[in-house]
Scaffold this motif. Structure first.
Motif, short mmCIF file in Angstrom:
data_model
loop_
_atom_site.label_atom_id
_atom_site.label_comp_id
_atom_site.label_asym_id
_atom_site.label_seq_id
_atom_site.Cartn_x
_atom_site.Cartn_y
_atom_site.Cartn_z
N UNK A 1 0.82 -1.22 0.00
CA UNK A 1 0.00 0.00 0.00
C UNK A 1 0.85 1.26 0.00
N UNK A 2 2.06 1.20 0.53
CA UNK A 2 2.85 2.41 0.74
C UNK A 2 4.11 2.53 -0.12
N UNK A 3 4.57 1.47 -0.71
CA UNK A 3 5.86 1.52 -1.40
C UNK A 3 5.74 1.05 -2.85
N UNK B 1 -5.75 5.10 4.66
CA UNK B 1 -5.19 5.94 5.73
C UNK B 1 -4.45 7.12 5.12
N UNK B 2 -4.73 8.31 5.58
CA UNK B 2 -4.07 9.52 5.08
C UNK B 2 -2.59 9.47 5.44
N UNK C 1 2.81 0.93 14.18
CA UNK C 1 2.08 0.30 15.29
C UNK C 1 1.05 1.24 15.91
N UNK C 2 1.38 2.51 16.04
CA UNK C 2 0.53 3.45 16.77
C UNK C 2 -0.40 4.28 15.88
N UNK C 3 -0.11 4.35 14.60
CA UNK C 3 -0.92 5.18 13.70
C UNK C 3 -1.57 4.34 12.61
#
Length: 272
Positions: free
Chosen positions: A87-89, A167-168, A187-189
């Motif tokens: 999703x991100x890379x 997720x933004x 982990x936190x976001x």
């Protein structure tokens, strides 16, 4: 034209626009519903409790309830990080990785089982080494887990990827700007914000794993799971013979469906 006439015209146009799609979709819903209703009616003529009390049925249920959670856990531990990366890379070979993730969904399960046998079967280097070490990868609970993971893991990867993509990225960038590292940000976001999609993927993965038959039959026909037990009972005694175990599997499936519906209604952190 009065307000009442205008409103009535809009409702008429709205209704007529949905009539044909509604009729076509309704026919498909009826097609889905009739087999379920017929199945439930048929169970009334069978002693379900007696059928489920047999050692074979209890063993099959136990094996399914042991292996499906393990397969789901494996798929989640490895699949969620993979989903985040996808999703991100962007990276060389990403399309190939995406194709490999989707492949088990496209390939018939029996063919998937055959593929697994060519990789970890008893007479392959990996399978022979595992058997020599006392950990056979076929005709064992490990073989069942391998088959279930192969066919079910794509569900959690694909669903979790959609969750992460929603997720933004600016929220993650804000976390990094505050001094949090990549793992802490994940982990936190990222993970909490994609929670709904991830949980839905986990539930769907479990449902697919516990109902897996084709690949399991190829890789580990023994020990029996619920789907393979249903097949054995059907060959020996027909529809009535499979009803107890099939009803148990159906009940688990309904519980999974309820869980998916619940997850869909749980508000995410973004909603709050």
């Amino acid at each position: 034209m009065t307000l009442a006439n205008t409103t009535g015209s809009r409702w008429s146009d709205h209704f007529s626009g949905l009539l044909v799609p509604g009729l076509l979709g309704g026919l498909l819903v009826v097609y889905f519903a009739v087999p379920f209703l017929a199945f439930l009616v048929r169970t009334g003529s069978v002693d379900v409790l007696a059928g489920l009390s047999t050692p074979e049925a209890r063993t099959a249920i136990r094996n399914s309830l042991l292996t499906a959670p393990v397969a789901t856990l494996i798929a989640t531990v490895f699949g969620v990080p993979l989903a985040y990366v996808l999703a991100r890379r962007s990276f060389p070979g990403k399309r190939l990785v995406e194709a490999l993730v989707i492949l088990p969904l496209i390939v018939p399960p029996v063919v998937g089982g055959a593929m697994l046998l060519t990789a970890v079967g008893r007479f392959t280097p990996i399978g022979a080494a595992a058997t020599a070490a006392g950990v056979p990868l076929t005709d064992s609970l490990i073989g069942v887990v391998l088959a279930q993971t192969f066919v079910a893991a794509p569900f959690v990867v694909i669903t979790a990827r959609s969750g992460f993509a929603a997720v933004d990225e600016r929220l993650e960038q804000s976390s990094r700007s505050l001094g949090h590292g990549p793992l802490a940000t994940f982990w936190n976001v990222s993970l909490p914000l994609a929670r709904g999609a991830i949980v839905a993927g986990i539930v769907l993965t479990f449902a697919r794993a516990i109902g897996e038959f084709g690949a399991t039959m190829m890789v580990a026909y023994n020990p029996r799971t619920m789907p393979t037990r249903i097949w054995v009972e059907f060959i020996a005694g027909g529809i009535d013979a499979i009803l107890p175990v099939a009803l148990a599997l159906f009940g688990i499936t309904l519980a999974v469906l309820a869980a998916v519906q619940y997850v869909g209604r749980v508000p995410t952190v973004i909603d709050r």
